[in-house]
Scaffold this motif. Sequence first.
Motif, PDB file in Angstrom:
ATOM      1  N   TYR B   9       0.661  -1.249   0.111  1.00 42.38           N
ATOM      2  CA  TYR B   9      -0.014  -0.021   0.020  1.00 42.38           C
ATOM      3  C   TYR B   9       0.946   1.263   0.023  1.00 42.38           C
ATOM      4  O   TYR B   9       0.659   2.146  -0.824  1.00 42.38           O
ATOM      5  N   TYR B  10       1.904   1.213   0.732  1.00 41.95           N
ATOM      6  CA  TYR B  10       2.921   2.481   0.962  1.00 41.95           C
ATOM      7  C   TYR B  10       3.578   2.588  -0.403  1.00 41.95           C
ATOM      8  O   TYR B  10       3.892   3.634  -0.795  1.00 41.95           O
ATOM      9  N   LEU B  40      -2.172  15.653  -4.363  1.00 42.20           N
ATOM     10  CA  LEU B  40      -1.061  15.463  -3.859  1.00 42.20           C
ATOM     11  C   LEU B  40      -1.012  15.211  -2.128  1.00 42.20           C
ATOM     12  O   LEU B  40      -0.442  14.405  -1.583  1.00 42.20           O
ATOM     13  N   LEU B  41      -1.638  16.129  -1.818  1.00 40.28           N
ATOM     14  CA  LEU B  41      -1.313  16.495  -0.298  1.00 40.28           C
ATOM     15  C   LEU B  41      -1.844  15.270   0.637  1.00 40.28           C
ATOM     16  O   LEU B  41      -0.882  14.866   1.454  1.00 40.28           O
ATOM     17  N   LEU B  44       0.960  12.526   0.560  1.00 43.07           N
ATOM     18  CA  LEU B  44       2.295  13.021   1.082  1.00 43.07           C
ATOM     19  C   LEU B  44       2.057  12.714   2.719  1.00 43.07           C
ATOM     20  O   LEU B  44       2.762  12.106   3.301  1.00 43.07           O
ATOM     21  N   LEU B  45       0.684  12.967   3.134  1.00 41.28           N
ATOM     22  CA  LEU B  45       0.599  12.932   4.558  1.00 41.28           C
ATOM     23  C   LEU B  45       0.608  11.420   5.113  1.00 41.28           C
ATOM     24  O   LEU B  45       0.722  11.085   6.149  1.00 41.28           O
ATOM     25  N   ARG B  46      -0.029  10.701   3.966  1.00 43.93           N
ATOM     26  CA  ARG B  46       0.017   9.218   4.620  1.00 43.93           C
ATOM     27  C   ARG B  46       1.313   8.673   4.304  1.00 43.93           C
ATOM     28  O   ARG B  46       1.813   7.748   5.268  1.00 43.93           O
ATOM     29  N   PHE B  48       4.064   9.929   4.838  1.00 46.93           N
ATOM     30  CA  PHE B  48       5.085  10.478   5.801  1.00 46.93           C
ATOM     31  C   PHE B  48       4.379   9.887   7.398  1.00 46.93           C
ATOM     32  O   PHE B  48       4.741  10.535   8.442  1.00 46.93           O
ATOM     33  N   ARG B  49       3.265   9.324   7.233  1.00 48.69           N
ATOM     34  CA  ARG B  49       2.702   8.840   8.456  1.00 48.69           C
ATOM     35  C   ARG B  49       2.116   9.886   9.376  1.00 48.69           C
ATOM     36  O   ARG B  49       2.326   9.664  10.724  1.00 48.69           O
ATOM     37  N   LEU B  50       1.492  11.011   8.833  1.00 51.17           N
ATOM     38  CA  LEU B  50       1.121  12.114   9.571  1.00 51.17           C
ATOM     39  C   LEU B  50      -0.409  11.830   9.758  1.00 51.17           C
ATOM     40  O   LEU B  50      -0.726  12.537  10.473  1.00 51.17           O
ATOM     41  N   LYS B  51      -1.102  11.374   8.874  1.00 51.29           N
ATOM     42  CA  LYS B  51      -2.595  11.286   8.850  1.00 51.29           C
ATOM     43  C   LYS B  51      -3.164  10.099   7.982  1.00 51.29           C
ATOM     44  O   LYS B  51      -2.687  10.143   6.754  1.00 51.29           O
TER      45      LYS B  51
END
Lengths: 389, 51
Positions: B9-10, B40-41, B44-46, B48-51
Motif C-alpha cells: 500500500y505504501y 498530492l497532499l 504525502l500525509l499518508r 510520511f505517516r502524519l494522517k
Amino acid sequence: MPERYMSRKIIFTALFLPLFIFSGLSFYRSRHLKEPVVAGPGVLEVRKLSHYFPGIKGSINDASVYLLGNGGAGQGSVLILGGSHPEEPAGRLAAWIIVENAVVNAGRVFVILTANPSASTSTRPGGAYPPDYAIKTPWGERKFRQGDRWSNPLDQWPDPEVYIHYPSRQQLAYMDIRNQNRTWPGRAKGTMTERTCHAMTRMIIEENIDLVIDLHEAELQYPVISTIVAHQKGEDIAALASMMISAEEGFQIGVEYSPVALRGLSHREIGDHTQAIPLLLETPEPFLDATRGKTDRELLLSGKDEFVMKAGKHGLLFEKIDENGWPIDVRVGRHLSSIIQILRVWTELHPEKPIVMTGVPRYTEVIEKGTGFYLKNPSEAPANRVFYE
Amino acid sequence: MATIITVLYYLMVGYFALCFIWNFLRSKKWQTEVLYLLALLPFLLRLFRLK
C-alpha cells in the motif's frame, strides 16, 4: 519547458509547501501530544498492559494501568475504563479525576485512562474535529487529545471487507475491527485492537476483577443514552444503582440489558468470558450527533448546538436538550456519581468483598466547581508522581 | 499478511505521489496544476505517516 510555465509551477509549489508543512505539523502535534497525569494519593503502582500480555508490548496500545488500593489480593476489585472511545471525553476525564483524587479504603481499583491509545491519536476523517481541547483549571489549562472512535489507521491497517468477530464469527461493519467496543474479548494473534482487548481480558481474569465499568458517551439520536448497560450478571447492581442515583444524585439514569445477540461489546463479552460483571455507562454528547453544527472545541465542551436542539423539537432525539446544552461538567459528574453509587451497591451486596473509594467528587460538586478544579498541577507534583498518556 | 499489504500500500501511495508530481511538472494548464497539488497532499500525509 517555457519559462512562464516554470515560474508558475515554482509559485504554486511555494504556496503548496506551507500548506503541507502546516497541516503535517498539526497532525503530528496532535498525534504526539503528551497528556500529564498526576498520580493521586491512592495510586500504588502504574504498570503497562503488556504486564498481562506481552503480545501488546512495544505497540502504541500498551496502555498504562493505574492501581489504587492496598495491593492485596482476595478483596473486591473494580476496573474502570476510560477512552475505549477517546472521542467521548467525559469518560476519560472522569477516570482522570479518579486517578488524581481517589483514596481507596477497601478493595482495589484499576483504572485505564485511555483504553485505546491509538484511537486517541487521530480524529474522524471528514468529521472536522478539533485536534485537541483544553480544560480550565485554577492553575491554568490542561490539554487533551480529541481522538476518534476507531484505532488510528496508521497503527492498524488494512480493514477487511467484512469484520468477522472472534470468537462468535458474527459479521460486523468493516471499520469496527478498529473499534475497541466491538473487539472484546479479543484474541492473542489478532489485530492490534483485538490484542488490546485480549490483554485487558487477561488482566481481568488474572487480577480476579469483580466489576468492570466502561465509560462512554452517546449522541442524542442514539437510543442507548443516559443509561447503564448491564450484562445479565449485573442486572441487580445496575437496577439498584439506577434507583440510588435517581434518588440521591440529582439526575436520572436508566438501565438497559446487554443484548445477547450483539457481539464484541464490553458489556456482553467480559460477562461471558470472565468472572467479572461488566457495566457500561452512557452520557449525552451532542458533539457526536450527525445533525450538529460547527464541530469545534466549544461544542465538545458546552454541548450546546442549535441544530441538535431543532432535531429535539421534531422529536428525533432520545434525550432532551435545551439552550443549556450538555456541558462537560454535567457529563463528567454523571459518570463519577454513577461510579460512586455502583461501588456502594456492590459493597452492600458483597460485604465480604467491599470496594470503598473516597475523595472522588459527585455530580453536584463537579457542576459547582468544574472538572478542572479536580485536575492537579503537574508542575507542582513530584516528578516521580507524574505520568504521561 | 497485513504487513505485506501495508508495505504494498505504501509503495502504491508513493507511486501515485510521484505520478502526481510528474503530471504537475508536465501540465501546461494552471487549473490542472492546482488540482495535482491538492490531490498530492493526502498522499504525502499518508506517506510520511502524519494522517
